[in-house]
Design a protein around this motif. Structure first.
Motif, short mmCIF file in Angstrom:
data_model
loop_
_atom_site.label_atom_id
_atom_site.label_comp_id
_atom_site.label_asym_id
_atom_site.label_seq_id
_atom_site.Cartn_x
_atom_site.Cartn_y
_atom_site.Cartn_z
N ASN A 100 0.83 -1.20 0.00
CA ASN A 100 0.00 0.00 0.00
C ASN A 100 0.86 1.25 0.00
O ASN A 100 0.46 2.29 -0.53
CB ASN A 100 -0.89 0.01 1.24
CG ASN A 100 -1.64 1.32 1.40
OD1 ASN A 100 -2.43 1.71 0.55
ND2 ASN A 100 -1.34 2.05 2.48
N ASN A 137 0.22 8.85 -4.51
CA ASN A 137 -1.12 9.41 -4.61
C ASN A 137 -1.28 10.84 -4.11
O ASN A 137 -2.40 11.35 -4.05
CB ASN A 137 -2.10 8.53 -3.82
CG ASN A 137 -2.44 7.26 -4.58
OD1 ASN A 137 -2.44 7.26 -5.81
ND2 ASN A 137 -2.72 6.19 -3.85
N VAL A 157 -9.51 7.00 2.39
CA VAL A 157 -8.98 5.73 2.89
C VAL A 157 -8.05 5.08 1.86
O VAL A 157 -7.03 4.50 2.21
CB VAL A 157 -10.14 4.76 3.26
CG1 VAL A 157 -9.62 3.39 3.66
CG2 VAL A 157 -10.97 5.36 4.38
N ARG A 158 -8.38 5.26 0.57
CA ARG A 158 -7.58 4.63 -0.49
C ARG A 158 -6.41 5.49 -0.96
O ARG A 158 -5.39 4.95 -1.40
CB ARG A 158 -8.46 4.30 -1.70
CG ARG A 158 -8.99 2.87 -1.73
CD ARG A 158 -9.90 2.57 -0.58
NE ARG A 158 -10.42 1.20 -0.56
CZ ARG A 158 -11.60 0.84 -1.08
NH1 ARG A 158 -12.37 1.73 -1.69
NH2 ARG A 158 -11.99 -0.42 -0.98
N TYR A 159 -6.56 6.83 -0.94
CA TYR A 159 -5.55 7.66 -1.61
C TYR A 159 -4.79 8.61 -0.69
O TYR A 159 -3.97 9.38 -1.16
CB TYR A 159 -6.20 8.47 -2.74
CG TYR A 159 -6.87 7.60 -3.79
CD1 TYR A 159 -6.12 6.86 -4.69
CD2 TYR A 159 -8.26 7.52 -3.87
CE1 TYR A 159 -6.73 6.06 -5.64
CE2 TYR A 159 -8.88 6.73 -4.82
CZ TYR A 159 -8.11 6.00 -5.71
OH TYR A 159 -8.71 5.22 -6.65
N ASP A 167 1.92 6.94 0.02
CA ASP A 167 0.87 6.06 -0.49
C ASP A 167 1.03 5.80 -1.99
O ASP A 167 0.93 6.70 -2.81
CB ASP A 167 -0.49 6.72 -0.22
CG ASP A 167 -1.59 5.68 -0.19
OD1 ASP A 167 -1.48 4.74 0.59
OD2 ASP A 167 -2.55 5.81 -0.98
N HIS A 201 -6.80 -0.13 2.33
CA HIS A 201 -6.31 1.14 1.77
C HIS A 201 -5.92 1.02 0.30
O HIS A 201 -5.31 1.94 -0.26
CB HIS A 201 -5.15 1.65 2.63
CG HIS A 201 -5.52 1.76 4.06
ND1 HIS A 201 -6.24 2.83 4.55
CD2 HIS A 201 -5.37 0.90 5.11
CE1 HIS A 201 -6.49 2.63 5.84
NE2 HIS A 201 -5.97 1.47 6.20
CA CA Z 1 -3.54 3.57 -0.39
#
Ligand code: CA
Ligand code: LM2
Length: 497
Positions: A100, A137, A157-159, A167, A201
């Motif tokens: 991640n 990101n 949460v992802r970026y 990230d 993530h």
């Molecule tokens: Ca991530």
């Protein structure tokens, strides 16, 4: 008969947290293969940041610098040797892979990877992979801090950065190909699967693309065409934007409600009692059994990281811990992992452990100490080796013996005494009440004298523990006093005398 006789199934893996590769190789050969373990989860094998403050914490291994196989557990040739030797005795290696993120954005620069690789955190430069600023990101994350600030927003949460960790853009082809090369290198060396760290993530569709590009497992040890076993670390206790179910198509997913709820029951918190476990499984708001990856504790929540809080049971509370692990292994729900820990100087102040960072037993130069094994099969040098505790080891075998059989003959006293069978293959009885248990129960087992594998074990024709007499009608008498050393009894058809 056209079927060849199935080889014994192996249904549980053990996390040998922070062990050295040379010790894991020996453990496969000397112990795990003989006692029915399917495999080992290892700590991240790739190069990480060397953290000096605090001094060499365990969590430095969750801050990658490169994908070179070089860590405190050993170098690439030691890794290769471990995988080969473990596979040769039928014990498989499952790798904790961290893709991640890379290291902390404030880590500075220099040759401070554990194998001297250079990085520049500010410039997002990791020449040993290589990754550069375009692989991260930062431009997508819109939070003021650049960190994840709100778990109800899946974009964050992802970026955004988890704990300030740089990230990676798994949606980009060049990042994906670096990750794919890393995983395929591990597969070609003979590993059997992966724990995907921080999967919550990473978008499930990005994980999916990566997985579809992975090689088949090495045909030297695995049936041609075998695919890697995947379990994704997603902490979903409900109430957040990202849900476990998004990840089901990729493989198994960690079920963090399992250890939290089981700990609550065994501690008798919230008026819980073991009798309530009659419906244990999906109806406790847990994911479908065939998707669930379960454990009583893990390396995070045994020290207050991750999730689960104070209800989590660990080796620090051995009596309840053994019952929890015993229940988990006796019950058919999920794919099971056993934790194997090291000791640390726990120091709880105002509810938090000031020493939650302390790394594995190590020498003054930071190298990890060997696992010493005593003649009585227990470990020394600070290694706890829960997987070698008799009760736990014998329940790993129990799970293999009863594999595929449903729960039968459930009994409880409407409090904390419960018992159940696994359709003629095994039977367990637990007493977590403050009163003695003395009952005669239908076990569903064939008549005979069985050796309780919790108070002892079967050695040839004798039993070193309690003997249980199952009558011709399947009935047997069980007694567990509340101060008894062993609060539960387990018998199975391979421990019949
Ligand atoms: Ca991530
Ligand atoms: C995981 N699952 O999603 C691992 O199971 C967990 O052990 C990892 O966190 C986490 N994801 C990231 O891979 C651990 C540990 C953190 C630690 C990180 C990075 O639980 O406490 O964070 O690894 O080493 C540490 C400091 C934290 C600091 C961060 C960055 O504890 O205070 O945040 O490093 O320097 C500024």
């Amino acid at each position: 008969q056209y079927k060849s006789s199935p080889k014994p199934v192996r249904t549980s893996i053990v996390h040998l947290f922070e062990w050295r590769w040379i010790d894991i190789a020996l453990e496969c050969e000397m112990y795990l293969s003989q006692h029915g373990f399917a495999g080992v989860q290892i700590s991240p094998p790739n190069e990480n940041l060397v953290v000096m403050n605090p001094w060499r914490p365990w969590w430095e291994r969750y801050q990658p610098v490169s994908y070179k196989l070089c860590s405190r557990s050993g170098n690439e040739s030691e890794f290769r040797d471990m995988v080969t030797r473990c596979n040769n005795v039928g014990v498989h290696i499952y790798v904790d892979v961290v893709f991640n993120h890379m290291l902390n954005s404030a880590a500075g620069s220099g040759n401070r990877g554990i194998c001297n690789s250079y990085f520049n955190a500010e410039r997002h430069d990791f020449p040993s992979v290589p990754y550069s600023r375009f692989d991260f990101n930062d431009p997508i994350c819109k939070t003021p801090s650049g960190d994840i600030e709100n778990y109800s927003d899946p974009i964050q949460v992802r970026y955004c950065r988890l704990y300030g960790l740089l990230d990676l853009s798994q949606w980009k082809d060049d990042v994906r190909s670096k990750i794919i090369d890393f995983l395929n290198h591990l597969i070609d060396l003979g590993v059997a699967g992966f724990r995907i760290d921080a999967a919550k993530h990473i978008r499930p569709e990005d994980i999916n693309v990566i997985l579809t590009k992975l090689n088949n497992l090495n045909a030297r040890w695995f049936t041609k065409g075998s695919r890697p076993f995947i379990y994704q670390e997603v902490i979903d206790l409900g109430g957040e934007a990202v849900q476990s179910s998004e990840y089901f198509r990729n493989g198994r997913v960690t079920e963090f409600k399992y250890g939290m709820q089981l700990g609550t029951v065994l501690r008798k918190w919230n008026e819980q009692k073991m009798a309530n476990l009659k419906s244990w499984g999906e109806s406790w708001h847990m994911m479908p059994s065939n998707k669930a990856f379960v454990f009583v504790d893990n390396h995070d929540n045994q020290r207050g990281h991750g999730s689960g809080g104070s209800s989590i049971l660990t080796f620090w509370n051995p009596r309840l811990y053994k019952m929890a692990v015993g229940f988990m292994l006796a019950h058919p729900y999920g794919f099971t992992r056993i934790m194997s820990s090291y000791w640390w100087p726990k120091d709880i102040q105002n509810g938090t452990d000031l020493n939650d960072w302390v790394g594995p037993p190590s020498n003054s130069d930071g190298s990890i100490k060997p696992v010493t094994i005593y003649a009585n099969e227990t470990c020394g040098n600070g290694w706890i080796c829960e997987h070698r505790w008799d009760e736990i080891r014998n329940m790993v075998i129990f799970r293999n013996v009863v594999y595929g059989e449903p729960i039968t003959n459930w009994w409880d006293n409407n409090n904390n005494q419960v018992a159940f069978g696994r359709a003629g293959k095994g039977f367990v009885v637990f007493n977590n009440d403050d009163r003695n248990l003395l009952v005669i129960l239908p076990t569903g087992l064939p008549a005979g004298v069985y050796c309780d594998v919790i108070s002892g074990r079967k050695e040839g024709k004798t039993c070193t523990g309690i003997q249980i007499h199952v009558a011709a009608n399947g009935m047997a008498r069980f007694q567990i006093n509340y101060q008894a050393k062993h609060p539960f009894i387990a018998i199975h058809v391979e421990a019949r005398l």
